[in-house]
Design a protein around this motif. Structure first.
Motif, PDB file in Angstrom:
ATOM      1  N   GLU A 189       0.825  -1.210   0.000  1.00 40.80           N
ATOM      2  CA  GLU A 189       0.000   0.000   0.000  1.00 40.80           C
ATOM      3  C   GLU A 189       0.859   1.259   0.000  1.00 40.80           C
ATOM      4  O   GLU A 189       0.545   2.240  -0.673  1.00 40.80           O
ATOM      5  N   PHE A 190       1.953   1.240   0.757  1.00 40.35           N
ATOM      6  CA  PHE A 190       2.810   2.416   0.871  1.00 40.35           C
ATOM      7  C   PHE A 190       4.065   2.305   0.006  1.00 40.35           C
ATOM      8  O   PHE A 190       4.917   3.192   0.060  1.00 40.35           O
ATOM      9  N   ASP A 191       4.156   1.214  -0.771  1.00 37.68           N
ATOM     10  CA  ASP A 191       5.325   0.971  -1.616  1.00 37.68           C
ATOM     11  C   ASP A 191       6.616   1.155  -0.815  1.00 37.68           C
ATOM     12  O   ASP A 191       7.548   1.871  -1.223  1.00 37.68           O
ATOM     13  N   ALA A 192       6.652   0.511   0.336  1.00 34.69           N
ATOM     14  CA  ALA A 192       7.752   0.691   1.282  1.00 34.69           C
ATOM     15  C   ALA A 192       9.041   0.058   0.774  1.00 34.69           C
ATOM     16  O   ALA A 192       9.026  -0.945   0.053  1.00 34.69           O
ATOM     17  N   ALA A 193      10.152   0.645   1.164  1.00 32.54           N
ATOM     18  CA  ALA A 193      11.455   0.001   0.987  1.00 32.54           C
ATOM     19  C   ALA A 193      11.588  -1.077   2.054  1.00 32.54           C
ATOM     20  O   ALA A 193      11.169  -0.883   3.197  1.00 32.54           O
ATOM     21  N   LEU A 194      12.155  -2.222   1.684  1.00 34.36           N
ATOM     22  CA  LEU A 194      12.220  -3.365   2.600  1.00 34.36           C
ATOM     23  C   LEU A 194      13.670  -3.765   2.868  1.00 34.36           C
ATOM     24  O   LEU A 194      14.475  -3.887   1.944  1.00 34.36           O
ATOM     25  N   VAL A 195      13.978  -3.974   4.145  1.00 34.43           N
ATOM     26  CA  VAL A 195      15.254  -4.563   4.537  1.00 34.43           C
ATOM     27  C   VAL A 195      14.970  -5.706   5.509  1.00 34.43           C
ATOM     28  O   VAL A 195      13.921  -5.733   6.161  1.00 34.43           O
TER      29      VAL A 195
ATOM     30  N   GLY B  95      11.289  -0.255  -3.555  1.00 35.62           N
ATOM     31  CA  GLY B  95       9.876  -0.325  -3.219  1.00 35.62           C
ATOM     32  C   GLY B  95       9.316  -1.731  -3.351  1.00 35.62           C
ATOM     33  O   GLY B  95       9.791  -2.544  -4.157  1.00 35.62           O
ATOM     34  N   ALA B  96       8.289  -2.013  -2.546  1.00 40.71           N
ATOM     35  CA  ALA B  96       7.682  -3.348  -2.538  1.00 40.71           C
ATOM     36  C   ALA B  96       7.006  -3.674  -3.864  1.00 40.71           C
ATOM     37  O   ALA B  96       7.022  -4.828  -4.307  1.00 40.71           O
ATOM     38  N   LYS B  97       6.420  -2.682  -4.507  1.00 37.87           N
ATOM     39  CA  LYS B  97       5.722  -2.938  -5.766  1.00 37.87           C
ATOM     40  C   LYS B  97       6.693  -3.376  -6.852  1.00 37.87           C
ATOM     41  O   LYS B  97       6.410  -4.317  -7.615  1.00 37.87           O
ATOM     42  N   ALA B  98       7.827  -2.701  -6.957  1.00 41.14           N
ATOM     43  CA  ALA B  98       8.833  -3.085  -7.949  1.00 41.14           C
ATOM     44  C   ALA B  98       9.372  -4.480  -7.657  1.00 41.14           C
ATOM     45  O   ALA B  98       9.653  -5.254  -8.577  1.00 41.14           O
ATOM     46  N   PHE B  99       9.494  -4.804  -6.361  1.00 40.80           N
ATOM     47  CA  PHE B  99       9.983  -6.132  -5.994  1.00 40.80           C
ATOM     48  C   PHE B  99       8.998  -7.216  -6.431  1.00 40.80           C
ATOM     49  O   PHE B  99       9.395  -8.270  -6.948  1.00 40.80           O
ATOM     50  N   VAL B 100       7.700  -6.963  -6.238  1.00 40.77           N
ATOM     51  CA  VAL B 100       6.677  -7.937  -6.645  1.00 40.77           C
ATOM     52  C   VAL B 100       6.692  -8.124  -8.159  1.00 40.77           C
ATOM     53  O   VAL B 100       6.601  -9.250  -8.657  1.00 40.77           O
ATOM     54  N   GLU B 101       6.808  -7.013  -8.895  1.00 36.32           N
ATOM     55  CA  GLU B 101       6.845  -7.119 -10.355  1.00 36.32           C
ATOM     56  C   GLU B 101       8.064  -7.911 -10.808  1.00 36.32           C
ATOM     57  O   GLU B 101       7.985  -8.725 -11.733  1.00 36.32           O
ATOM     58  N   MET B 102       9.204  -7.688 -10.182  1.00 34.01           N
ATOM     59  CA  MET B 102      10.405  -8.435 -10.531  1.00 34.01           C
ATOM     60  C   MET B 102      10.222  -9.922 -10.234  1.00 34.01           C
ATOM     61  O   MET B 102      10.589 -10.783 -11.039  1.00 34.01           O
ATOM     62  N   ALA B 103       9.627 -10.221  -9.063  1.00 35.22           N
ATOM     63  CA  ALA B 103       9.412 -11.619  -8.691  1.00 35.22           C
ATOM     64  C   ALA B 103       8.465 -12.310  -9.674  1.00 35.22           C
ATOM     65  O   ALA B 103       8.679 -13.465 -10.048  1.00 35.22           O
ATOM     66  N   ARG B 104       7.442 -11.603 -10.098  1.00 41.95           N
ATOM     67  CA  ARG B 104       6.493 -12.182 -11.050  1.00 41.95           C
ATOM     68  C   ARG B 104       7.141 -12.428 -12.403  1.00 41.95           C
ATOM     69  O   ARG B 104       6.886 -13.438 -13.062  1.00 41.95           O
ATOM     70  N   SER B 105       7.985 -11.522 -12.835  1.00 39.45           N
ATOM     71  CA  SER B 105       8.630 -11.674 -14.142  1.00 39.45           C
ATOM     72  C   SER B 105       9.616 -12.829 -14.153  1.00 39.45           C
ATOM     73  O   SER B 105       9.862 -13.427 -15.207  1.00 39.45           O
ATOM     74  N   GLU B 106      10.199 -13.126 -12.987  1.00 45.47           N
ATOM     75  CA  GLU B 106      11.187 -14.201 -12.911  1.00 45.47           C
ATOM     76  C   GLU B 106      10.573 -15.540 -12.534  1.00 45.47           C
ATOM     77  O   GLU B 106      11.259 -16.565 -12.599  1.00 45.47           O
ATOM     78  N   ALA B 107       9.304 -15.546 -12.152  1.00 45.63           N
ATOM     79  CA  ALA B 107       8.660 -16.784 -11.710  1.00 45.63           C
ATOM     80  C   ALA B 107       8.215 -17.619 -12.897  1.00 45.63           C
ATOM     81  O   ALA B 107       8.077 -17.128 -14.030  1.00 45.63           O
ATOM     82  N   ASN B 108       7.986 -18.907 -12.637  1.00 45.57           N
ATOM     83  CA  ASN B 108       7.420 -19.783 -13.647  1.00 45.57           C
ATOM     84  C   ASN B 108       5.976 -19.347 -13.918  1.00 45.57           C
ATOM     85  O   ASN B 108       5.300 -18.800 -13.040  1.00 45.57           O
ATOM     86  N   PRO B 109       5.466 -19.558 -15.126  1.00 47.00           N
ATOM     87  CA  PRO B 109       4.107 -19.098 -15.458  1.00 47.00           C
ATOM     88  C   PRO B 109       3.050 -19.552 -14.476  1.00 47.00           C
ATOM     89  O   PRO B 109       2.148 -18.802 -14.125  1.00 47.00           O
ATOM     90  N   GLU B 110       3.154 -20.808 -13.995  1.00 46.68           N
ATOM     91  CA  GLU B 110       2.144 -21.332 -13.077  1.00 46.68           C
ATOM     92  C   GLU B 110       2.256 -20.738 -11.678  1.00 46.68           C
ATOM     93  O   GLU B 110       1.350 -20.886 -10.851  1.00 46.68           O
TER      94      GLU B 110
END
Length: 306
Positions: A247-253, A288-303
């Motif tokens: 929601e806040f597109d937080a930076a994560l450590v 940001g968390a949103k960019a991290f999710v997009e990166m994870a989705r792009s690198e994940a298997n389709p399923e």
């Protein structure tokens, strides 16, 4: 024992004099008893020192709130007092060895530099600054103590956390929780593993969290939601905290502890046993968390993308 090093078979052990075997066993028992006594003594010393420091810090917190200044200053000063008290308690417990990774300070310097850049960009654009979320594994109450002690002061000043509402009712600790501005979590059950909350009460709490984050505050919490009884296995992250990060597109450590249960066992009321703990800090999603999710989705298997 020395006699085991020079014995290669049960027959040779049985050939040793009975008085030698009895003396060896007695020596081992005495060593174990002495170790247990010293462990309890060390724990008692740490517990007393911790209690004394918490008492004078809470007394000063009450004085701080008499000073006419803003809420953020009140809470920030109380957090720094808490850090100081807990640092002194550890200083007087040299048997508790706390060792950070070689790049721990360097990692914090990097994080704080990036967060300062984000804050400057947000100020130019007239937007709320991107918050920092510090996620940590949770195996012991010592996680909280060590985290606060080892945070840079500027992090302690800005960070708040979620705490179970029952902690706000404990003597001394309740004063700290309220004075520093932490957020209560109103669970409907005290049973371990039950995470259902009182929605009505939590609505007001979440509004306070929103105001804190929009005002430039940061959050530190344990995403597993409870103390992990098996430290070598990470529990699933609770949805609520990660939803907030998006929601806040937080930076994560990620702050990682190891060995804390040796110093402060899971079910112990007070810690302070001799031991060595390690801690480290790693950036996870500084963009940001949103960019991290997009990166994870792009690198994940389709399923796996859904």
């Amino acid at each position: 024992p020395l006699w085991l090093r020079h014995t290669s078979s049960p027959s040779r052990i049985s050939s040793l004099p009975w008085w030698y075997l009895a003396g060896t066993v007695a020596g081992l028992c005495q060593a174990a008893a002495m170790g247990a006594f010293l462990g309890q003594f060390a724990r008692t010393c740490y517990g007393v020192t911790l209690a004394i420091n918490m008492l004078w810090t809470t007394a000063l917190m009450n004085i701080v709130y008499l000073i006419p200044m803003g809420r953020k200053w009140h809470q920030g000063m109380c957090l720094v007092l808490t850090q100081l008290g807990w640092r002194i308690a550890l200083l007087f417990a040299p048997w508790v060895k706390c060792q950070g990774d070689d790049d721990y300070v360097e990692q914090w310097s990097l994080v704080l530099s990036l967060m300062a850049d984000y804050q400057a960009d947000a100020a130019r654009e007239g937007k709320p600054p991107r918050p920092l979320f510090i996620l940590a594994n949770h195996t012991s109450f010592f996680d909280t103590v060590l985290g606060v002690v080892k945070f840079p002061v500027q992090v302690v000043w800005r960070v708040r956390t979620y705490m179970s509402n029952h902690l706000f009712k404990l003597p001394v600790l309740s004063t700290i929780c309220k004075s520093v501005g932490h957020f209560p979590v109103h669970f409907t059950s005290s049973e371990s593993g039950k995470f259902k909350v009182d929605a009505e009460k939590m609505e007001a709490v979440e509004k306070s969290v929103d105001a804190h984050l929009k005002d430039g505050g940061w959050l530190c919490f344990f995403p597993e939601g409870q103390m992990n009884k098996e430290p070598d296995k990470i529990l699933p992250f609770r949805f609520g905290g990660m939803k907030r990060a998006l929601e806040f597109d937080a930076a994560l450590v990620m702050l990682v502890f190891r060995g804390n249960t040796d110093v402060w066992p899971l079910k112990a009321q007070v810690g302070g046993f001799p031991g060595k703990v390690r801690y480290s800090l790693r950036t996870v999603a500084m963009d940001g968390a949103k960019a991290f999710v997009e990166m994870a989705r792009s690198e994940a298997n389709p399923e796996e993308r859904d």
